[in-house]
Motif scaffolding. Structure first.
Motif, PDB file in Angstrom:
ATOM      1  N   THR A  63       0.934  -1.110  -0.013  1.00 13.20           N
ATOM      2  CA  THR A  63      -0.338   0.294   0.024  1.00 13.20           C
ATOM      3  C   THR A  63       0.987   1.329   0.206  1.00 13.20           C
ATOM      4  O   THR A  63       0.519   2.458  -1.144  1.00 13.20           O
ATOM      5  N   ALA A  64       2.451   1.649   0.730  1.00 11.34           N
ATOM      6  CA  ALA A  64       2.684   2.458   0.805  1.00 11.34           C
ATOM      7  C   ALA A  64       3.202   2.840  -0.878  1.00 11.34           C
ATOM      8  O   ALA A  64       4.071   3.353  -0.749  1.00 11.34           O
ATOM      9  N   ASP A  65       3.753   1.368  -1.166  1.00 11.54           N
ATOM     10  CA  ASP A  65       5.055   1.718  -2.573  1.00 11.54           C
ATOM     11  C   ASP A  65       3.881   0.900  -3.115  1.00 11.54           C
ATOM     12  O   ASP A  65       4.065  -0.348  -3.712  1.00 11.54           O
ATOM     13  N   LYS A  66       3.312   0.862  -4.448  1.00 15.99           N
ATOM     14  CA  LYS A  66       2.139   0.542  -5.719  1.00 15.99           C
ATOM     15  C   LYS A  66       3.636  -0.341  -6.439  1.00 15.99           C
ATOM     16  O   LYS A  66       2.736  -0.883  -6.621  1.00 15.99           O
ATOM     17  N   ARG A  67       4.417   0.435  -6.705  1.00 11.32           N
ATOM     18  CA  ARG A  67       5.600  -0.476  -7.612  1.00 11.32           C
ATOM     19  C   ARG A  67       5.312  -1.726  -7.024  1.00 11.32           C
ATOM     20  O   ARG A  67       6.227  -3.006  -7.682  1.00 11.32           O
ATOM     21  N   LEU A  68       6.389  -2.574  -5.662  1.00 10.92           N
ATOM     22  CA  LEU A  68       5.661  -3.792  -5.436  1.00 10.92           C
ATOM     23  C   LEU A  68       5.263  -4.747  -5.728  1.00 10.92           C
ATOM     24  O   LEU A  68       4.070  -4.643  -5.345  1.00 10.92           O
ATOM     25  N   SER A  69       5.545  -5.671  -6.088  1.00  9.69           N
ATOM     26  CA  SER A  69       5.214  -7.092  -6.225  1.00  9.69           C
ATOM     27  C   SER A  69       4.884  -7.436  -4.704  1.00  9.69           C
ATOM     28  O   SER A  69       5.480  -7.349  -3.479  1.00  9.69           O
ATOM     29  N   LEU A  70       4.270  -8.207  -5.258  1.00 14.04           N
ATOM     30  CA  LEU A  70       3.802  -9.453  -4.066  1.00 14.04           C
ATOM     31  C   LEU A  70       5.607 -10.482  -3.247  1.00 14.04           C
ATOM     32  O   LEU A  70       5.739 -10.515  -2.251  1.00 14.04           O
ATOM     33  N   ILE A  71       6.044 -10.472  -4.032  1.00 14.07           N
ATOM     34  CA  ILE A  71       7.322 -11.069  -3.762  1.00 14.07           C
ATOM     35  C   ILE A  71       8.138  -9.804  -3.547  1.00 14.07           C
ATOM     36  O   ILE A  71       9.310 -10.296  -2.265  1.00 14.07           O
ATOM     37  N   ALA A  72       8.464  -9.249  -4.009  1.00 15.03           N
ATOM     38  CA  ALA A  72       9.513  -8.097  -3.662  1.00 15.03           C
ATOM     39  C   ALA A  72       8.791  -7.618  -2.112  1.00 15.03           C
ATOM     40  O   ALA A  72       9.437  -6.998  -1.830  1.00 15.03           O
ATOM     41  N   ALA A  73       7.425  -7.665  -2.387  1.00 13.34           N
ATOM     42  CA  ALA A  73       7.251  -6.788  -0.143  1.00 13.34           C
ATOM     43  C   ALA A  73       7.198  -8.140   0.517  1.00 13.34           C
ATOM     44  O   ALA A  73       7.946  -7.359   1.849  1.00 13.34           O
ATOM     45  N   ARG A  74       7.325  -9.173   0.426  1.00 11.49           N
ATOM     46  CA  ARG A  74       7.656 -10.131   1.236  1.00 11.49           C
ATOM     47  C   ARG A  74       8.792 -10.377   1.671  1.00 11.49           C
ATOM     48  O   ARG A  74       9.112 -10.311   2.624  1.00 11.49           O
TER      49      ARG A  74
END
Length: 84
Positions: A63-74
Motif C-alpha cells: 500500500t505504501a509503494d504500489k510498485r512492489l510486487s507481492l514477492i518484493a514486499a515479502r
C-alpha cells in the motif's frame, strides 16, 4: 507479472527476482539496506510486527509503494524482520 523471469543460463529464483525488484526501486549500492530501513519505518508507523502479522505487513508495504510486487514486499518484510 511472472514469478520468475528467464535470463541466459536458466531461471531466477523468487528471492533473486525480489532482490532485483528491490534494488530497482531503491537504486544504489545500499539499496537493500535502504529498502529494509524504509520497510521498518513503514511497519513501525503502522504499528505492525512482521513476525506476528506477516500478511498485514506485506499489505502495508504494498500500500505504501504500489510498485512492489507481492514477492518484493515479502522480501522487504523478511529484511525488516531480520530474516535475510
Amino acid at each position: 507479472m511472472p514469478v520468475s523471469m528467464p535470463y541466459i543460463g536458466g531461471w531466477r529464483k523468487p528471492a533473486q527476482e525480489a532482490e532485483m525488484q528491490v534494488r530497482g526501486i531503491f537504486a544504489d549500492d545500499a539499496s537493500l539496506e535502504r529498502g529494509a530501513a524504509w520497510a521498518i519505518s513503514v511497519l513501525q508507523d503502522e504499528d505492525i510486527d512482521p513476525h506476528d502479522q506477516p500478511v498485514r505487513a506485506i499489505k502495508a508495504l504494498r500500500t505504501a509503494d504500489k510498485r512492489l510486487s507481492l514477492i518484493a514486499a515479502r522480501y522487504l518484510m523478511d529484511l525488516a524482520s531480520g530474516k535475510h
